[in-house]
Design a protein around this motif. Structure first.
Motif, PDB file in Angstrom:
ATOM      1  N   LYS A 252       0.825  -1.206   0.000  1.00  0.00           N
ATOM      2  CA  LYS A 252       0.000   0.000   0.000  1.00  0.00           C
ATOM      3  C   LYS A 252       0.861   1.258   0.000  1.00  0.00           C
ATOM      4  O   LYS A 252       0.593   2.219  -0.736  1.00  0.00           O
ATOM      5  CB  LYS A 252      -0.918  -0.012   1.212  1.00  0.00           C
ATOM      6  CG  LYS A 252      -1.871   1.172   1.275  1.00  0.00           C
ATOM      7  CD  LYS A 252      -2.779   1.069   2.506  1.00  0.00           C
ATOM      8  CE  LYS A 252      -3.735   2.258   2.585  1.00  0.00           C
ATOM      9  NZ  LYS A 252      -4.623   2.144   3.792  1.00  0.00           N
ATOM     10  N   ARG A 253       1.920   1.246   0.809  1.00  0.00           N
ATOM     11  CA  ARG A 253       2.785   2.436   0.886  1.00  0.00           C
ATOM     12  C   ARG A 253       3.470   2.703  -0.460  1.00  0.00           C
ATOM     13  O   ARG A 253       3.578   3.843  -0.894  1.00  0.00           O
ATOM     14  CB  ARG A 253       3.838   2.248   1.991  1.00  0.00           C
ATOM     15  CG  ARG A 253       3.244   2.270   3.404  1.00  0.00           C
ATOM     16  CD  ARG A 253       4.340   2.462   4.461  1.00  0.00           C
ATOM     17  NE  ARG A 253       5.332   1.411   4.456  1.00  0.00           N
ATOM     18  CZ  ARG A 253       5.228   0.267   5.153  1.00  0.00           C
ATOM     19  NH1 ARG A 253       4.120   0.027   5.857  1.00  0.00           N
ATOM     20  NH2 ARG A 253       6.206  -0.634   5.134  1.00  0.00           N
ATOM     21  N   PHE A 254       3.940   1.657  -1.126  1.00  0.00           N
ATOM     22  CA  PHE A 254       4.655   1.863  -2.375  1.00  0.00           C
ATOM     23  C   PHE A 254       3.721   2.062  -3.552  1.00  0.00           C
ATOM     24  O   PHE A 254       4.086   2.743  -4.531  1.00  0.00           O
ATOM     25  CB  PHE A 254       5.650   0.717  -2.610  1.00  0.00           C
ATOM     26  CG  PHE A 254       6.914   0.944  -1.841  1.00  0.00           C
ATOM     27  CD1 PHE A 254       7.942   1.682  -2.382  1.00  0.00           C
ATOM     28  CD2 PHE A 254       7.050   0.445  -0.550  1.00  0.00           C
ATOM     29  CE1 PHE A 254       9.111   1.918  -1.662  1.00  0.00           C
ATOM     30  CE2 PHE A 254       8.213   0.674   0.165  1.00  0.00           C
ATOM     31  CZ  PHE A 254       9.258   1.428  -0.386  1.00  0.00           C
ATOM     32  N   ARG A 255       2.507   1.540  -3.499  1.00  0.00           N
ATOM     33  CA  ARG A 255       1.531   1.872  -4.535  1.00  0.00           C
ATOM     34  C   ARG A 255       1.182   3.369  -4.465  1.00  0.00           C
ATOM     35  O   ARG A 255       1.045   4.026  -5.492  1.00  0.00           O
ATOM     36  CB  ARG A 255       0.274   1.011  -4.371  1.00  0.00           C
ATOM     37  CG  ARG A 255       0.459  -0.447  -4.793  1.00  0.00           C
ATOM     38  CD  ARG A 255      -0.755  -1.296  -4.441  1.00  0.00           C
ATOM     39  NE  ARG A 255      -1.888  -0.961  -5.290  1.00  0.00           N
ATOM     40  CZ  ARG A 255      -2.142  -1.512  -6.460  1.00  0.00           C
ATOM     41  NH1 ARG A 255      -1.323  -2.448  -6.935  1.00  0.00           N
ATOM     42  NH2 ARG A 255      -3.188  -1.161  -7.167  1.00  0.00           N
ATOM     43  N   ALA A 256       1.092   3.871  -3.232  1.00  0.00           N
ATOM     44  CA  ALA A 256       0.836   5.318  -3.069  1.00  0.00           C
ATOM     45  C   ALA A 256       2.025   6.124  -3.584  1.00  0.00           C
ATOM     46  O   ALA A 256       1.852   7.193  -4.190  1.00  0.00           O
ATOM     47  CB  ALA A 256       0.578   5.617  -1.599  1.00  0.00           C
ATOM     48  N   HIS A 257       3.242   5.605  -3.360  1.00  0.00           N
ATOM     49  CA  HIS A 257       4.440   6.325  -3.782  1.00  0.00           C
ATOM     50  C   HIS A 257       4.491   6.491  -5.306  1.00  0.00           C
ATOM     51  O   HIS A 257       4.997   7.497  -5.802  1.00  0.00           O
ATOM     52  CB  HIS A 257       5.688   5.559  -3.299  1.00  0.00           C
ATOM     53  CG  HIS A 257       6.967   6.284  -3.582  1.00  0.00           C
ATOM     54  ND1 HIS A 257       7.399   7.354  -2.826  1.00  0.00           N
ATOM     55  CD2 HIS A 257       7.895   6.095  -4.540  1.00  0.00           C
ATOM     56  CE1 HIS A 257       8.554   7.786  -3.313  1.00  0.00           C
ATOM     57  NE2 HIS A 257       8.873   7.034  -4.351  1.00  0.00           N
ATOM     58  N   VAL A 258       3.967   5.495  -6.038  1.00  0.00           N
ATOM     59  CA  VAL A 258       3.985   5.581  -7.502  1.00  0.00           C
ATOM     60  C   VAL A 258       2.655   6.054  -8.057  1.00  0.00           C
ATOM     61  O   VAL A 258       2.394   5.964  -9.266  1.00  0.00           O
ATOM     62  CB  VAL A 258       4.391   4.218  -8.135  1.00  0.00           C
ATOM     63  CG1 VAL A 258       5.795   3.845  -7.720  1.00  0.00           C
ATOM     64  CG2 VAL A 258       3.399   3.128  -7.766  1.00  0.00           C
ATOM     65  N   GLY A 259       1.790   6.541  -7.173  1.00  0.00           N
ATOM     66  CA  GLY A 259       0.545   7.152  -7.625  1.00  0.00           C
ATOM     67  C   GLY A 259      -0.548   6.177  -7.954  1.00  0.00           C
ATOM     68  O   GLY A 259      -1.416   6.481  -8.785  1.00  0.00           O
ATOM     69  N   SER A 261      -3.649   3.677  -6.330  1.00  0.00           N
ATOM     70  CA  SER A 261      -4.450   3.459  -5.123  1.00  0.00           C
ATOM     71  C   SER A 261      -4.472   1.989  -4.742  1.00  0.00           C
ATOM     72  O   SER A 261      -4.119   1.129  -5.530  1.00  0.00           O
ATOM     73  CB  SER A 261      -5.877   3.938  -5.350  1.00  0.00           C
ATOM     74  OG  SER A 261      -6.471   3.244  -6.430  1.00  0.00           O
TER      75      SER A 261
END
Length: 261
Positions: A252-259, A261
């Motif tokens: 979740k954290r890295f999906r948010a980092h690459v934009g 959801s």
């Protein structure tokens, strides 16, 4: 060669708080990692996981009991003398026996862990538990070093805690919050006030019987509350749950980092 002392059993007898973890991933590698993580005891579960006897033996071998590792506690699928015998022979020092409902079943559980004339455990002269015959005094000392913990998982079982705790050879009573809450009409909701009241009643009965009480509490707040209330041994997590949560949180954290959801 001497039979190793059961440090978990001694700690329960002395009422020293013991922090545990549930191991359900059926992996010797996982068991090896968990054994030195800092927990006092690790449950190798075969009741609610696809964990078979040869796999459990590999996990016991990986844990390599010494002063720096957690004590293994094997939970068989049932309070069955044949299964108990087999787990003892591969070297389990502690047994957590599910769904023990009354004095007769408590006595049956203890008898399955004791050699004749005190019990009905079958005698083998050469197995992993006695280091393949190298522990010369194993048969004389095994009864005193094997830990027996009974699971009280229904209201009826809780009612009978005073009688079950009085059975010679019982080292602890473990409260199963999921099954206990289900048995009183709150399936999947151990946090329900009625379920919590029943858990606290079980703890009170254990204290009155001078018997160490244990419980599974994957939620940290619950685990701290149970320890503060007087539970002696508390499993504070489950390996499957920890893996599930940590991997999803990381993704979740890295999906948010690459934009994403």
């Amino acid at each position: 060669m001497q039979l190793p002392a059961n440090m978990f059993k001694r700690a329960l007898r002395e009422r020293r708080p013991q922090i545990g973890l549930w191991c359900s991933l059926c992996s010797n590698i996982v068991a090896e990692i968990l054994a030195t993580a800092g927990f006092d005891w690790i449950v190798l579960d075969t009741e609610h996981s696809p964990n078979e006897l040869p796999m459990v033996m590999q996990q016991l071998q990986a844990m390599q009991i010494d002063a720096n590792t957690a004590s293994p506690v094997v939970r068989p699928p049932w309070n069955d003398a044949v299964m108990i015998k087999r787990f003892l022979d591969i070297g389990s020092p502690n047994m957590l026996l599910p769904f023990v409902q009354n004095v007769e079943e408590a006595k049956k559980a203890v008898a399955a862990t004791r050699y004749p004339p005190k019990g009905i455990r079958g005698v083998s002269g050469n197995q992993r538990a006695n280091r393949y015959g190298l522990v010369a005094d194993y048969h004389a000392k095994a009864d005193t070093e094997i830990g027996v913990i009974l699971q009280a998982e229904t209201r009826d079982a809780v009612d009978r805690i005073p009688q079950m705790a009085a059975v010679e050879g019982v080292d602890g009573i473990f409260i199963g919050p999921a099954d206990l809450s289900a048995s009183i009409g709150h399936l999947g909701n151990a946090a329900h006030p009625e379920a919590q009241a029943e858990i606290m009643r079980a703890l009170k009965l254990c204290k009155e019987a001078n018997m160490p009480a244990g419980i599974l509490a994957p939620d940290e707040d619950d685990a701290r509350r149970y320890l503060d209330a007087g539970f002696t041994f508390v499993a504070v997590g489950v390996d499957q749950g920890l893996l599930t949560k940590s991997t999803r949180d990381l993704a979740k954290r890295f999906r948010a980092h690459v934009g994403r959801s």
